[in-house]
Design an enzyme around this catalytic site. Structure first.
Site, PDB file in Angstrom:
ATOM      1  N   ASP A  70      17.145  -7.609 -18.922  1.00  0.00           N
ATOM      2  CA  ASP A  70      17.205  -7.967 -20.329  1.00  0.00           C
ATOM      3  C   ASP A  70      18.581  -7.575 -20.868  1.00  0.00           C
ATOM      4  O   ASP A  70      19.204  -6.635 -20.357  1.00  0.00           O
ATOM      5  CB  ASP A  70      16.092  -7.235 -21.092  1.00  0.00           C
ATOM      6  CG  ASP A  70      16.165  -7.478 -22.586  1.00  0.00           C
ATOM      7  OD1 ASP A  70      16.204  -8.652 -22.991  1.00  0.00           O
ATOM      8  OD2 ASP A  70      16.187  -6.495 -23.344  1.00  0.00           O
ATOM      9  N   ASP A 279      13.350  -3.194 -22.232  1.00  0.00           N
ATOM     10  CA  ASP A 279      13.069  -2.057 -23.107  1.00  0.00           C
ATOM     11  C   ASP A 279      12.203  -2.400 -24.315  1.00  0.00           C
ATOM     12  O   ASP A 279      11.765  -1.505 -25.032  1.00  0.00           O
ATOM     13  CB  ASP A 279      14.384  -1.441 -23.608  1.00  0.00           C
ATOM     14  CG  ASP A 279      15.064  -2.316 -24.663  1.00  0.00           C
ATOM     15  OD1 ASP A 279      15.042  -3.554 -24.509  1.00  0.00           O
ATOM     16  OD2 ASP A 279      15.587  -1.762 -25.641  1.00  0.00           O
ATOM     17  N   ASP A 283       9.561  -7.653 -23.693  1.00  0.00           N
ATOM     18  CA  ASP A 283       9.719  -7.604 -22.241  1.00  0.00           C
ATOM     19  C   ASP A 283       8.455  -7.138 -21.528  1.00  0.00           C
ATOM     20  O   ASP A 283       8.390  -7.186 -20.301  1.00  0.00           O
ATOM     21  CB  ASP A 283      10.871  -6.655 -21.872  1.00  0.00           C
ATOM     22  CG  ASP A 283      12.179  -7.023 -22.560  1.00  0.00           C
ATOM     23  OD1 ASP A 283      12.480  -8.219 -22.616  1.00  0.00           O
ATOM     24  OD2 ASP A 283      12.872  -6.107 -23.035  1.00  0.00           O
TER      25      ASP A 283
END
Length: 390
Positions: A70, A279, A283
């Site tokens: 990410d 995080d 996600d």
């Protein structure tokens, strides 16, 4: 015992051989092989800010060949700041001043936990001193933006195209605004538009720089045989700028949160064994879908709960260390099991034929257990690839 009695009739020799076999066959080393290595490895990981969920995680790290990262809060610091503002006055639209546009944007974003929202709220409250009113009917549309009613108007803050559609902008986003947005995005900045009452009244650009250690971490992942992929809901220009800074070749941008799972699933369908690092709440589903989920500990609780490894250290190098430590722990377990089996295979026949005294068998059995424990304790010497983390 029975064989010796039948063959030789020597009761003392029969008992000596039988006792030696019982002692040497005691599976102490086999019983210690896995838990001691796992205990030392997980303890060393905890010292380094790496939490390993369970022993099955170790096997997963061995097979991983692709790592999906990410962008915001993982590859980048996640601490965004407002770097530029385009308001009504610059757009030759006198419907509202720049302060009014910023005040309304901050009032809407006050209800969101997204890093972009926090950056806007901080900028407006600190830089302009404006007081924020409590919005009505706040709605957060993941990956698109947020909207709420301010002073009787439905105010939308988020992706420019989504904002124009939400407020039913009469002229869409506008050529001048689009040019401004494209220029900022080309610099790697993230841009959100602000609109209400049938018009887009301005835009706010925020910047988030890569973590200092991200480039070294990407190189570390490659050295472990992993192919890094940057996955983000941000626009392609901003994503590519960050990817170029840290050395990632493959970028998948403008992905809605609910589509991140599909991206991971597609990679798995192509035969990839995927690790995912993230995080945020956005996600969590992708972390659960991945073969190995790695959560940055400073992120959302949902991401941490869905992960196999949690990085308490908010540093992507910790991700490299986590995979290295997990693989080292697995190799230690395999080594322990090998020597424990080899010890039994070699010594039991010697004891059975009477060539091993029970006293020596007891010493050998104790040595095998000590060897397994000592071999596991070698994990305490594991070090990070980063010199700043001794």
């Amino acid at each position: 015992l029975a064989v010796w009695l039948l063959v030789s009739g020597n009761v003392e020799g029969a008992f000596t051989a039988a006792v030696a076999v019982l002692i040497i066959a005691c599976p102490c080393a086999l019983g210690l092989a896995t838990p001691t290595a796992l205990l030392v490895g997980s303890g060393r990981g905890a010292q380094m800010g790496i939490l390993i969920r369970g022993p099955e995680t170790l096997e997963d790290t061995r097979r991983v060949d692709t790592i999906v990262l990410d962008k915001t809060g993982t590859v980048t610091s996640g601490r965004m700041n407002v770097v530029d503002v385009l308001g009504d006055q610059q757009l030759d639209d006198a419907v509202a001043g720049d302060d009014e546009m910023l005040r309304r944007a901050a009032a809407v974003e006050a209800g969101s936990e997204h890093p972009v929202a926090r950056a806007i709220v901080t900028y407006v409250t600190d830089a302009t001193g404006a007081s924020l009113e409590t919005p009505a009917g706040f709605v957060n549309e993941r990956g698109r933006g947020a909207r709420a009613v301010i002073d009787g108007d439905l105010v939308a803050v988020g992706r420019p195209e989504w904002v124009a559609q939400t407020v039913e902008a009469r002229q869409g986003t506008g050529a001048e605004l689009i040019a401004w947005i494209d220029e900022r995005r080309a610099r790697g900045w993230t841009v959100v538009a602000v609109g209400w009452a049938g018009a887009v009244h301005g835009a706010i650009a925020v910047a988030d720089s890569p973590r200092d250690t991200s480039a070294a971490a990407i190189e570390g992942f490659r050295s472990l045989g992993l192919q890094p992929i940057l996955l983000t809901g941000d626009n392609a220009l901003a994503a590519r700028a960050v990817a170029n800074d840290v050395g990632i070749d493959e970028v998948i941008a403008e992905v809605m949160p609910e589509d991140k799972v599909a991206v991971v699933s597609d990679l798995q369908a192509r035969g990839r064994v995927v690790a995912m690092v993230g995080d945020g709440v956005n996600d969590a589903a992708a972390l659960a879908q991945a073969d190995l989920g790695i959560a940055m500990g400073g992120g959302a609780a949902a991401a941490t709960e869905a992960s196999d490894l949690t990085l308490v250290r908010e540093d992507l190098i910790a991700g490299v260390d986590a995979i290295r430590l997990s693989r080292r722990t697995l190799r230690t377990i395999q080594g322990n099991l090998f020597w424990a089996f080899a010890y039994n295979v070699a010594m039991i026949p010697l004891a059975a034929v009477g060539l091993l005294n029970p006293l020596l068998a007891g010493a050998a059995m104790a040595f095998s257990s000590v060897f397994v424990v000592a071999n596991s304790l070698r994990l305490r010497r594991f070090r990070s690839i980063s010199p700043s983390h001794p």
